[in-house]
Design a protein around this motif. Structure first.
Motif, mmCIF file in Angstrom:
data_model
loop_
_atom_site.group_PDB
_atom_site.id
_atom_site.type_symbol
_atom_site.label_atom_id
_atom_site.label_comp_id
_atom_site.label_asym_id
_atom_site.label_seq_id
_atom_site.Cartn_x
_atom_site.Cartn_y
_atom_site.Cartn_z
ATOM 1 N N MET A 1 88.683 55.113 30.732
ATOM 2 C CA MET A 1 88.806 55.241 31.868
ATOM 3 C C MET A 1 87.465 56.339 32.821
ATOM 4 O O MET A 1 87.909 57.375 32.090
ATOM 5 C CB MET A 1 89.570 55.370 33.041
ATOM 6 C CG MET A 1 89.837 54.815 34.013
ATOM 7 S SD MET A 1 90.802 53.996 35.084
ATOM 8 C CE MET A 1 91.338 53.095 34.788
ATOM 9 N N THR A 2 86.592 56.019 33.293
ATOM 10 C CA THR A 2 85.535 56.625 33.847
ATOM 11 C C THR A 2 86.133 56.893 35.141
ATOM 12 O O THR A 2 86.563 56.469 36.130
ATOM 13 C CB THR A 2 84.186 56.208 33.729
ATOM 14 O OG1 THR A 2 84.081 55.701 34.943
ATOM 15 C CG2 THR A 2 83.988 56.000 32.286
ATOM 16 N N ALA A 3 85.975 57.894 35.342
ATOM 17 C CA ALA A 3 85.657 58.891 36.875
ATOM 18 C C ALA A 3 85.428 58.018 37.793
ATOM 19 O O ALA A 3 85.717 57.078 38.910
ATOM 20 C CB ALA A 3 85.375 59.723 37.241
ATOM 21 N N GLN A 4 84.269 57.125 37.682
ATOM 22 C CA GLN A 4 83.861 55.676 38.561
ATOM 23 C C GLN A 4 84.537 54.758 38.271
ATOM 24 O O GLN A 4 85.367 53.920 39.066
ATOM 25 C CB GLN A 4 82.347 55.875 37.702
ATOM 26 C CG GLN A 4 81.072 57.036 38.451
ATOM 27 C CD GLN A 4 81.324 57.324 36.743
ATOM 28 O OE1 GLN A 4 82.017 57.692 36.133
ATOM 29 N NE2 GLN A 4 80.235 58.768 36.796
ATOM 30 N N ALA A 5 85.339 54.477 37.711
ATOM 31 C CA ALA A 5 85.830 52.866 37.524
ATOM 32 C C ALA A 5 87.844 53.183 38.212
ATOM 33 O O ALA A 5 87.461 52.675 38.278
ATOM 34 C CB ALA A 5 86.077 53.288 36.100
ATOM 35 N N LEU A 6 87.547 55.024 37.980
ATOM 36 C CA LEU A 6 89.193 54.729 38.716
ATOM 37 C C LEU A 6 88.895 54.888 40.567
ATOM 38 O O LEU A 6 89.803 54.560 40.896
ATOM 39 C CB LEU A 6 89.638 56.212 38.220
ATOM 40 C CG LEU A 6 90.480 56.364 39.061
ATOM 41 C CD1 LEU A 6 92.373 56.233 38.358
ATOM 42 C CD2 LEU A 6 90.834 58.414 38.404
ATOM 43 N N ALA A 7 87.720 56.111 40.417
ATOM 44 C CA ALA A 7 87.678 55.236 42.121
ATOM 45 C C ALA A 7 87.177 54.012 42.306
ATOM 46 O O ALA A 7 87.320 53.469 43.397
ATOM 47 C CB ALA A 7 86.307 56.141 42.273
ATOM 48 N N GLY A 8 85.959 53.110 41.437
ATOM 49 C CA GLY A 8 86.200 51.425 41.894
ATOM 50 C C GLY A 8 87.808 50.597 42.018
ATOM 51 O O GLY A 8 87.774 50.107 43.067
ATOM 52 N N LEU A 9 88.374 51.046 40.858
ATOM 53 C CA LEU A 9 89.837 50.947 40.979
ATOM 54 C C LEU A 9 90.637 51.197 42.499
ATOM 55 O O LEU A 9 90.810 50.022 43.941
ATOM 56 C CB LEU A 9 90.632 51.263 39.829
ATOM 57 C CG LEU A 9 90.516 50.521 38.625
ATOM 58 C CD1 LEU A 9 91.727 51.162 37.628
ATOM 59 C CD2 LEU A 9 90.870 48.955 39.022
ATOM 60 N N LEU A 10 90.676 52.075 43.023
ATOM 61 C CA LEU A 10 90.971 52.273 44.213
ATOM 62 C C LEU A 10 90.886 51.911 45.623
ATOM 63 O O LEU A 10 90.746 52.399 46.827
ATOM 64 C CB LEU A 10 91.283 54.148 44.094
ATOM 65 C CG LEU A 10 92.492 53.662 43.314
ATOM 66 C CD1 LEU A 10 92.829 55.735 42.721
ATOM 67 C CD2 LEU A 10 94.139 53.239 43.091
ATOM 68 N N ALA A 11 89.119 51.976 45.202
ATOM 69 C CA ALA A 11 88.346 51.965 46.365
ATOM 70 C C ALA A 11 88.272 50.626 47.407
ATOM 71 O O ALA A 11 88.050 51.439 48.416
ATOM 72 C CB ALA A 11 86.631 51.393 45.853
ATOM 73 N N ASP A 12 88.872 49.513 47.055
ATOM 74 C CA ASP A 12 88.935 49.026 47.728
ATOM 75 C C ASP A 12 90.791 48.805 48.416
ATOM 76 O O ASP A 12 91.256 49.480 47.916
ATOM 77 C CB ASP A 12 89.955 47.523 46.819
ATOM 78 C CG ASP A 12 90.155 46.195 47.150
ATOM 79 O OD1 ASP A 12 89.712 45.029 48.021
ATOM 80 O OD2 ASP A 12 91.445 46.281 47.486
#
Length: 185
Positions: A1-12
């Motif tokens: 998992m990338t940092a962007q994907a992690l941030a995307g998961l928690l952006a909602d």
């Protein structure tokens, strides 16, 4: 998992609230819905995404946060961004020491151990001063100030260490590399 994907998961917002509820101890979908005030279907959708992303683990009907994923992602991101600098010493132990305390033309700190301090400061001096050339104190201060910017170490302290460790010599307001130090690095 990338940092962007992690941030995307928690952006909602709903996923973030669901994840937060799990971190705080909610272990079932009804507990999460109660803690977040979210609808059951929104909780289910958020759980599906968080589980799929590896942030939530279902342990036999009890949900728990996989907080270790944050460390993994951060380490991975840090490793991808960090480049290994070769200081040209040819010695891996010295290179490791310099990578710890020197970043390019910036001093990150000064080792407390005397032998290590001398190694780091001799490296700094050899990168900054030419053998046989004398430098007025003002020029030495400017050079050392540039090295120490942001390190929390005063350029005057560095200058004093360079004298005490026999890397530089001084007389009549001028400084130069000591002949013994010229060949030391």
């Amino acid at each position: 998992m990338t940092a962007q994907a992690l941030a995307g998961l928690l952006a909602d917002e709903t996923r973030l609230r669901v994840f937060s509820a799990i971190v705080l101890g909610a272990a079932t979908p009804p507990e999460i819905a109660s803690a977040t005030g979210a609808k059951a279907k929104d909780v289910a959708l958020a759980l599906r995404k968080l589980t799929g992303g590896g942030l939530v683990v279902d342990d036999g009907g009890e949900l728990r946060a996989a907080t270790g994923r944050f460390k993994e992602v951060l380490r991975s991101a840090a490793g991808a961004e960090r480049t290994v600098t070769d200081h040209g010493t040819g010695d891996e132990r010295t290179e490791s020491l310099l990578r710890t305390f020197v970043d390019g033309d910036r001093l990150l700190g000064i080792p407390s151990q005397l032998v290590r301090r001398r190694t780091v400061l001799a490296h700094l001096a050899h990168r900054s001063f030419r053998p046989g050339e004398r430098y007025p104190e003002r020029a030495v201060n400017d050079i050392l100030r540039a090295w120490s910017e942001g390190s929390g170490t005063d350029h005057v302290a560095i200058r004093r260490y360079l004298i005490e460790l026999d890397v530089l010599d001084r007389a009549d307001g001028h400084y130069w590399l000591r002949p013994e130090a010229e060949t030391a690095s």
